[in-house]
Write a protein that holds these residues in place. Sequence first.
Motif, mmCIF file in Angstrom:
data_model
loop_
_atom_site.group_PDB
_atom_site.id
_atom_site.type_symbol
_atom_site.label_atom_id
_atom_site.label_comp_id
_atom_site.label_asym_id
_atom_site.label_seq_id
_atom_site.Cartn_x
_atom_site.Cartn_y
_atom_site.Cartn_z
ATOM 1 N N VAL A 187 32.298 51.968 13.129
ATOM 2 C CA VAL A 187 32.625 53.383 13.340
ATOM 3 C C VAL A 187 33.923 53.496 14.136
ATOM 4 O O VAL A 187 34.118 52.790 15.135
ATOM 5 C CB VAL A 187 31.484 54.099 14.091
ATOM 6 N N ARG A 188 34.775 54.395 13.702
ATOM 7 C CA ARG A 188 36.001 54.664 14.452
ATOM 8 C C ARG A 188 35.677 55.636 15.581
ATOM 9 O O ARG A 188 35.122 56.714 15.352
ATOM 10 C CB ARG A 188 37.068 55.253 13.533
ATOM 11 N N VAL A 189 36.020 55.265 16.801
ATOM 12 C CA VAL A 189 35.719 56.102 17.971
ATOM 13 C C VAL A 189 36.991 56.606 18.651
ATOM 14 O O VAL A 189 36.928 57.365 19.614
ATOM 15 C CB VAL A 189 34.849 55.337 18.994
ATOM 16 N N HIS A 190 38.138 56.152 18.152
ATOM 17 C CA HIS A 190 39.423 56.476 18.782
ATOM 18 C C HIS A 190 40.495 56.149 17.744
ATOM 19 O O HIS A 190 40.265 55.341 16.838
ATOM 20 C CB HIS A 190 39.605 55.606 20.036
ATOM 21 N N ARG A 191 41.648 56.776 17.852
ATOM 22 C CA ARG A 191 42.704 56.472 16.877
ATOM 23 C C ARG A 191 43.108 55.000 16.926
ATOM 24 O O ARG A 191 43.671 54.471 15.960
ATOM 25 C CB ARG A 191 43.923 57.354 17.116
ATOM 26 N N SER A 192 42.794 54.316 18.034
ATOM 27 C CA SER A 192 43.176 52.905 18.178
ATOM 28 C C SER A 192 42.009 51.934 18.102
ATOM 29 O O SER A 192 42.222 50.721 18.223
ATOM 30 C CB SER A 192 43.913 52.692 19.516
ATOM 31 N N TYR A 193 40.773 52.439 17.896
ATOM 32 C CA TYR A 193 39.624 51.533 17.956
ATOM 33 C C TYR A 193 38.578 51.822 16.875
ATOM 34 O O TYR A 193 38.218 52.974 16.624
ATOM 35 C CB TYR A 193 38.926 51.626 19.316
ATOM 36 N N ILE A 194 38.085 50.740 16.282
ATOM 37 C CA ILE A 194 36.878 50.749 15.450
ATOM 38 C C ILE A 194 35.925 49.750 16.080
ATOM 39 O O ILE A 194 36.323 48.632 16.423
ATOM 40 C CB ILE A 194 37.180 50.337 13.998
ATOM 41 N N SER A 204 28.338 56.410 25.718
ATOM 42 C CA SER A 204 28.388 57.735 26.328
ATOM 43 C C SER A 204 29.389 58.572 25.546
ATOM 44 O O SER A 204 29.995 58.100 24.587
ATOM 45 C CB SER A 204 28.802 57.652 27.804
ATOM 46 N N ARG A 205 29.581 59.809 25.964
ATOM 47 C CA ARG A 205 30.509 60.684 25.259
ATOM 48 C C ARG A 205 31.970 60.292 25.485
ATOM 49 O O ARG A 205 32.841 60.698 24.736
ATOM 50 C CB ARG A 205 30.290 62.145 25.674
ATOM 51 N N LYS A 206 32.227 59.495 26.505
ATOM 52 C CA LYS A 206 33.612 59.150 26.832
ATOM 53 C C LYS A 206 33.985 57.694 26.563
ATOM 54 O O LYS A 206 35.159 57.366 26.445
ATOM 55 C CB LYS A 206 33.896 59.477 28.294
ATOM 56 N N ALA A 207 32.980 56.829 26.483
ATOM 57 C CA ALA A 207 33.299 55.411 26.321
ATOM 58 C C ALA A 207 32.108 54.656 25.734
ATOM 59 O O ALA A 207 30.966 55.119 25.780
ATOM 60 C CB ALA A 207 33.698 54.797 27.655
ATOM 61 N N VAL A 208 32.433 53.487 25.199
ATOM 62 C CA VAL A 208 31.423 52.586 24.640
ATOM 63 C C VAL A 208 31.610 51.220 25.292
ATOM 64 O O VAL A 208 32.738 50.723 25.388
ATOM 65 C CB VAL A 208 31.579 52.452 23.114
ATOM 66 N N SER A 209 30.511 50.636 25.742
ATOM 67 C CA SER A 209 30.569 49.283 26.298
ATOM 68 C C SER A 209 30.118 48.281 25.245
ATOM 69 O O SER A 209 29.059 48.448 24.623
ATOM 70 C CB SER A 209 29.677 49.168 27.535
ATOM 71 N N ILE A 210 30.948 47.248 25.067
ATOM 72 C CA ILE A 210 30.617 46.144 24.166
ATOM 73 C C ILE A 210 30.736 44.880 25.008
ATOM 74 O O ILE A 210 31.824 44.364 25.224
ATOM 75 C CB ILE A 210 31.570 46.100 22.962
ATOM 76 N N GLY A 211 29.602 44.431 25.521
ATOM 77 C CA GLY A 211 29.648 43.326 26.476
ATOM 78 C C GLY A 211 30.387 43.766 27.725
ATOM 79 O O GLY A 211 30.067 44.785 28.330
ATOM 80 N N ASN A 212 31.439 43.038 28.086
ATOM 81 C CA ASN A 212 32.226 43.366 29.275
ATOM 82 C C ASN A 212 33.420 44.277 28.975
ATOM 83 O O ASN A 212 34.190 44.607 29.873
ATOM 84 C CB ASN A 212 32.742 42.081 29.936
ATOM 85 N N TYR A 221 36.896 61.928 17.545
ATOM 86 C CA TYR A 221 35.858 61.093 16.931
ATOM 87 C C TYR A 221 34.517 61.184 17.662
ATOM 88 O O TYR A 221 33.547 60.555 17.252
ATOM 89 C CB TYR A 221 36.320 59.627 16.894
ATOM 90 N N ARG A 222 34.460 61.980 18.730
ATOM 91 C CA ARG A 222 33.265 62.003 19.580
ATOM 92 C C ARG A 222 32.029 62.532 18.856
ATOM 93 O O ARG A 222 30.964 61.915 18.890
ATOM 94 C CB ARG A 222 33.544 62.825 20.839
ATOM 95 N N GLU A 223 32.152 63.688 18.232
ATOM 96 C CA GLU A 223 30.967 64.320 17.650
ATOM 97 C C GLU A 223 30.335 63.492 16.524
ATOM 98 O O GLU A 223 29.119 63.300 16.514
ATOM 99 C CB GLU A 223 31.288 65.735 17.170
ATOM 100 N N PRO A 224 31.119 62.965 15.565
ATOM 101 C CA PRO A 224 30.507 62.104 14.540
ATOM 102 C C PRO A 224 29.827 60.871 15.137
ATOM 103 O O PRO A 224 28.753 60.467 14.692
ATOM 104 C CB PRO A 224 31.698 61.711 13.660
ATOM 105 N N PHE A 225 30.463 60.301 16.168
ATOM 106 C CA PHE A 225 29.887 59.106 16.794
ATOM 107 C C PHE A 225 28.574 59.440 17.501
ATOM 108 O O PHE A 225 27.565 58.740 17.336
ATOM 109 C CB PHE A 225 30.880 58.502 17.784
ATOM 110 N N MET A 226 28.541 60.529 18.269
ATOM 111 C CA MET A 226 27.332 60.901 18.995
ATOM 112 C C MET A 226 26.220 61.337 18.041
ATOM 113 O O MET A 226 25.037 61.136 18.320
ATOM 114 C CB MET A 226 27.635 62.012 20.011
ATOM 115 N N THR A 227 26.593 61.933 16.924
ATOM 116 C CA THR A 227 25.596 62.295 15.911
ATOM 117 C C THR A 227 24.930 61.042 15.356
ATOM 118 O O THR A 227 23.713 61.000 15.139
ATOM 119 C CB THR A 227 26.251 63.088 14.762
ATOM 120 N N TYR A 228 25.741 60.002 15.142
ATOM 121 C CA TYR A 228 25.174 58.741 14.655
ATOM 122 C C TYR A 228 24.236 58.133 15.709
ATOM 123 O O TYR A 228 23.125 57.709 15.383
ATOM 124 C CB TYR A 228 26.294 57.761 14.326
ATOM 125 N N ILE A 229 24.661 58.118 16.956
ATOM 126 C CA ILE A 229 23.838 57.553 18.035
ATOM 127 C C ILE A 229 22.529 58.320 18.168
ATOM 128 O O ILE A 229 21.462 57.733 18.426
ATOM 129 C CB ILE A 229 24.615 57.571 19.376
#
Length: 234
Positions: A187-194, A204-212, A221-229
């Motif tokens: 999922v794309r969560v930012h123009r610079s990140y998938i 969370s609504r502002k960030a995603v933790s992947i390990g460290n 991209y927030r609303e589509p991502f939070m809908t999926y979560i």
Amino acid sequence: MVNCILIDDEPLALQLLEGYIAKIPFMNLLGQFDSPMQAFTVLEKEQVDLIFLDIKMPDITGIDFYRSLTRKPQVIFTTAYSEYAINGFELKAMDYLLKPISFEKFMNACLRVNSFVELQAKKEAPQNDFFFINVSHKMHKIFIDDIVYLEGYKDYTKLHLKSSNNPLLVLHNLKYFEDMLDPQRFVRVHRSYIISLNKVTVASRKAVSIGNVEVPVSDNYREPFMTYIAQYLR
């Protein structure tokens, strides 16, 4: 291509929607009927992806007819009566169009169905668990499950892999990978990140933790991502 049929007891309504469908390249009209019962043959013999279905008809309501189907295509209810909306959405209708139907609303509904049909086709198609990518004139084999997240830099993308401390820098933009990878897994969560959804540990609504690593979630991209979560909230 979306194979569809029209069911409406009003000839003018059928004529209007037939004209709308003719304007949309990815829509394919298999038949139009002024009675639900006339549509059974096409529904049994053809691969129908979508029914445009009037609700209030003389012999049987569109809602009761749709409930009676063993194999249910996607449905968009069309009606002049707004009080039926709740019943329509209880049946998980793709949309509910209130007459008189504008072309803009019709087109938007068709786009949603087309996206759904394309996504289903991708999910049903055999998926390789790897691909090869050119990095510095060498073909690297990348296993899908090895991807942690992707980081875009204009025309380049860094592939951050579970198996390596050093990301691979690839001459493809992020959109290339967004189109290539399974949207149910990446999922794309930012123009610079998938991100790989399988690798997410905290969201969370502002960030995603992947390990460290913490990856920002942007407004676009927030609303589509939070809908999926939200599908996995317990």
